[in-house]
Write a protein that holds these residues in place. Structure first.
Motif, mmCIF file in Angstrom:
data_model
loop_
_atom_site.group_PDB
_atom_site.id
_atom_site.type_symbol
_atom_site.label_atom_id
_atom_site.label_comp_id
_atom_site.label_asym_id
_atom_site.label_seq_id
_atom_site.Cartn_x
_atom_site.Cartn_y
_atom_site.Cartn_z
ATOM 1 N N GLY A 331 -41.581 32.291 10.321
ATOM 2 C CA GLY A 331 -41.040 32.185 11.660
ATOM 3 C C GLY A 331 -41.740 31.154 12.519
ATOM 4 N N VAL A 332 -42.702 30.434 11.937
ATOM 5 C CA VAL A 332 -43.392 29.355 12.654
ATOM 6 C C VAL A 332 -42.525 28.096 12.579
ATOM 7 N N VAL A 333 -42.169 27.543 13.734
ATOM 8 C CA VAL A 333 -41.330 26.347 13.797
ATOM 9 C C VAL A 333 -42.195 25.171 14.244
ATOM 10 N N PRO A 334 -42.256 24.094 13.465
ATOM 11 C CA PRO A 334 -43.137 22.979 13.823
ATOM 12 C C PRO A 334 -42.628 22.222 15.044
ATOM 13 N N THR A 335 -43.539 21.617 15.783
ATOM 14 C CA THR A 335 -43.165 20.755 16.888
ATOM 15 C C THR A 335 -42.851 19.357 16.357
ATOM 16 N N ALA A 336 -42.167 18.580 17.169
ATOM 17 C CA ALA A 336 -41.876 17.204 16.785
ATOM 18 C C ALA A 336 -43.169 16.409 16.612
ATOM 19 N N GLU A 337 -44.149 16.669 17.470
ATOM 20 C CA GLU A 337 -45.431 15.961 17.378
ATOM 21 C C GLU A 337 -46.146 16.287 16.074
ATOM 22 N N GLU A 338 -46.070 17.517 15.663
ATOM 23 C CA GLU A 338 -46.689 17.940 14.399
ATOM 24 C C GLU A 338 -46.048 17.225 13.215
ATOM 25 N N VAL A 339 -44.730 17.159 13.207
ATOM 26 C CA VAL A 339 -44.028 16.483 12.119
ATOM 27 C C VAL A 339 -44.296 14.986 12.153
ATOM 28 N N LEU A 340 -44.424 14.424 13.358
ATOM 29 C CA LEU A 340 -44.695 12.995 13.475
ATOM 30 C C LEU A 340 -46.015 12.628 12.803
ATOM 31 N N GLU A 341 -47.027 13.462 12.923
ATOM 32 C CA GLU A 341 -48.298 13.201 12.254
ATOM 33 C C GLU A 341 -48.129 13.218 10.743
ATOM 34 N N PHE A 342 -47.327 14.144 10.250
ATOM 35 C CA PHE A 342 -47.009 14.170 8.824
ATOM 36 C C PHE A 342 -46.303 12.880 8.409
ATOM 37 N N VAL A 343 -45.372 12.425 9.238
ATOM 38 C CA VAL A 343 -44.629 11.197 8.960
ATOM 39 C C VAL A 343 -45.569 9.997 8.879
ATOM 40 N N ARG A 344 -46.536 9.916 9.799
ATOM 41 C CA ARG A 344 -47.507 8.820 9.756
ATOM 42 C C ARG A 344 -48.225 8.777 8.410
ATOM 43 N N GLY A 345 -48.616 9.959 7.935
ATOM 44 C CA GLY A 345 -49.325 10.026 6.660
ATOM 45 C C GLY A 345 -48.468 9.593 5.495
ATOM 46 N N VAL A 346 -47.192 10.010 5.500
ATOM 47 C CA VAL A 346 -46.287 9.617 4.417
ATOM 48 C C VAL A 346 -46.096 8.112 4.407
ATOM 49 N N LEU A 347 -45.867 7.532 5.581
ATOM 50 C CA LEU A 347 -45.700 6.079 5.660
ATOM 51 C C LEU A 347 -46.954 5.345 5.196
ATOM 52 N N HIS A 348 -48.098 5.856 5.563
ATOM 53 C CA HIS A 348 -49.362 5.230 5.163
ATOM 54 C C HIS A 348 -49.525 5.236 3.642
ATOM 55 N N ARG A 349 -49.078 6.323 3.008
ATOM 56 C CA ARG A 349 -49.229 6.436 1.561
ATOM 57 C C ARG A 349 -48.221 5.601 0.790
ATOM 58 N N HIS A 350 -47.027 5.397 1.356
ATOM 59 C CA HIS A 350 -45.935 4.846 0.553
ATOM 60 C C HIS A 350 -45.367 3.530 1.065
ATOM 61 N N THR A 351 -45.901 2.987 2.145
ATOM 62 C CA THR A 351 -45.445 1.679 2.614
ATOM 63 C C THR A 351 -46.658 0.813 2.907
ATOM 64 N N ALA A 352 -46.411 -0.482 3.049
ATOM 65 C CA ALA A 352 -47.494 -1.427 3.333
ATOM 66 C C ALA A 352 -47.289 -2.035 4.708
ATOM 67 N N ASP A 353 -46.965 -1.212 5.686
ATOM 68 C CA ASP A 353 -46.667 -1.697 7.035
ATOM 69 C C ASP A 353 -47.967 -1.797 7.826
ATOM 70 N N PRO A 354 -48.420 -2.976 8.161
ATOM 71 C CA PRO A 354 -49.693 -3.108 8.907
ATOM 72 C C PRO A 354 -49.622 -2.491 10.291
ATOM 73 N N LEU A 355 -48.418 -2.305 10.840
ATOM 74 C CA LEU A 355 -48.312 -1.712 12.175
ATOM 75 C C LEU A 355 -48.865 -0.296 12.204
ATOM 76 N N LEU A 356 -48.834 0.364 11.049
ATOM 77 C CA LEU A 356 -49.329 1.742 11.001
ATOM 78 C C LEU A 356 -50.799 1.815 11.378
ATOM 79 N N GLU A 357 -51.546 0.799 11.038
ATOM 80 C CA GLU A 357 -52.954 0.809 11.418
ATOM 81 C C GLU A 357 -53.091 0.776 12.927
ATOM 82 N N GLU A 358 -52.178 0.049 13.600
ATOM 83 C CA GLU A 358 -52.249 -0.075 15.038
ATOM 84 C C GLU A 358 -51.907 1.242 15.739
ATOM 85 N N VAL A 359 -51.000 2.058 15.126
ATOM 86 C CA VAL A 359 -50.607 3.303 15.775
ATOM 87 C C VAL A 359 -51.438 4.475 15.306
#
Length: 361
Positions: A331-359
């Protein structure tokens, strides 16, 4: 009918009545109880039948009887009640009877709790009962879609002569939003195959028993061909910002709404993130995901479970791209901010976008 501020659960019944539903058999259970309450109020006003059965087992067999007579009929429950209905749903599917069942999911397994979860995916999408059958499954993400997809569920049930689920988490069932309903009721004629206890339908037979193995095999193959047709014709999904997405999020129900916010936040931060929201969980939007896999770098599935739909996403992608999972349970529903942090990690692992370092990935 003018827009009304209404709970998702009540919207299901009002839409069902406008779609020609004239019979409801059920047993109250949180967080679906408002559906039975609304059915008790509105079905008799429309000249229909409401029965609070002694159990979910009784309710699903009453549903079988009404559907056999050609009446547009439905039931509703939550996880424990849906579990009790599984044998009857197998009979209904085996007899090729149209009906609609709403599952407003709660935490599990066992009695769990009454908070929103998505742990019923396996039992609803994969069958749940015995034998080779499937149910069509629609997953709304708003009170408006609770109404719209319920009306669609009756149309699909009649088209394929098959039970159709409307599955929503407790969040969607309980929230109140403005809903616009159909301007007039649809009252389809009784189908020619129905059994109504008169001379005209005496020739009809409703059954799911085929004692000769060859006959049963023939029947099962007929069902399989029908499901294959539904997989070609009935798939529905929503995509958001997927044209250039490096990461495609996948989620349904209340999670789909959260992920829309995540996509907006990610895009504002310069991250190429998109969303595919399945509206039909069966048939699943396999082809759409496969197409996205040609250009996306990765996929991320978010569910209110330990990971059930993620299996279908991985099958659709066929190993071409990584598929990561993020889930909350109980019954725990994640917040958008919580999921966004997960998204940052996925992008960091699977893409080579230098902008991620900036954010701050």
């Amino acid at each position: 009918m003018a827009k009304q501020l209404i709970k998702g659960n009540e919207a299901i019944i009002k839409a069902a009545v406008m779609a020609g539903c004239r019979a409801f058999y059920g047993y109250p259970i949180t967080p679906a109880s408002e559906i039975a309450e609304a059915a008790a109020l509105y079905l008799p006003q429309a000249g229909g039948t409401f029965v609070q059965a002694e159990s979910e087992v009784a309710a699903v067999n009453m549903l079988y009887g009404a559907a056999s007579a050609g009446v547009r009929a439905m039931s509703a429950s939550s996880g424990p009640g849906i579990s009790l209905m599984q044998e009857g749903i197998s009979y209904i599917a085996g007899s090729e009877l149209p009906c609609v069942i709403a599952d407003i999911t709660r935490g599990g397994p066992g009695l769990g709790n009454i908070a929103p979860e998505q742990g019923d995916y396996f039992q609803v999408v994969k069958g749940g009962g015995h034998g080779n059958y499937r149910c069509l499954v629609l997953a709304p993400d708003s009170a408006q879609e609770m109404a719209d997809l319920t009306a669609l569920a009756f149309e699909l049930a009649d088209k394929y002569r098959n039970p159709v689920y409307v599955i929503a988490d407790g969040f969607i069932g309980q929230m109140m939003e403005p809903v616009e309903f159909a301007p007039r009721a649809t009252l389809p004629p009784a189908p020619a195959w129905a059994v109504r206890g008169d001379a005209a339908t005496r020739k009809n037979l409703i059954t799911s028993i085929y004692l000769e193995p060859d006959k049963l095999e023939q029947h099962v193959q007929k069902l399989a061909a029908k499901y294959a047709r539904a997989e070609r014709e009935a798939v529905r999904c929503q995509t958001v910002a997927t044209d250039d997405a490096e990461l495609v999020l996948v989620g349904y129900g209340i999670v789909g709404r959260i992920l829309k916010a995540v996509v907006g936040m990610a895009r504002a931060a310069g991250m190429k993130v998109g969303l595919l929201r399945p509206i039909t969980l069966y048939p699943f939007p396999t082809a759409q995901l496969r197409t996205l896999a040609r250009r996306a770098e990765a996929f991320a599935v978010v569910e209110l479970s330990t990971g059930q739909m993620v299996e279908d996403v991985r099958l659709a992608v066929e190993g071409r791209k990584p598929v990561e999972f993020y889930g909350r349970q109980g019954g725990v529903v994640p917040t958008a901010e919580e999921v966004l942090e997960f998204v940052r990690g996925v992008l960091h692992r699977h893409t080579a976008d230098p902008l991620l370092e900036e954010v701050g990935a």
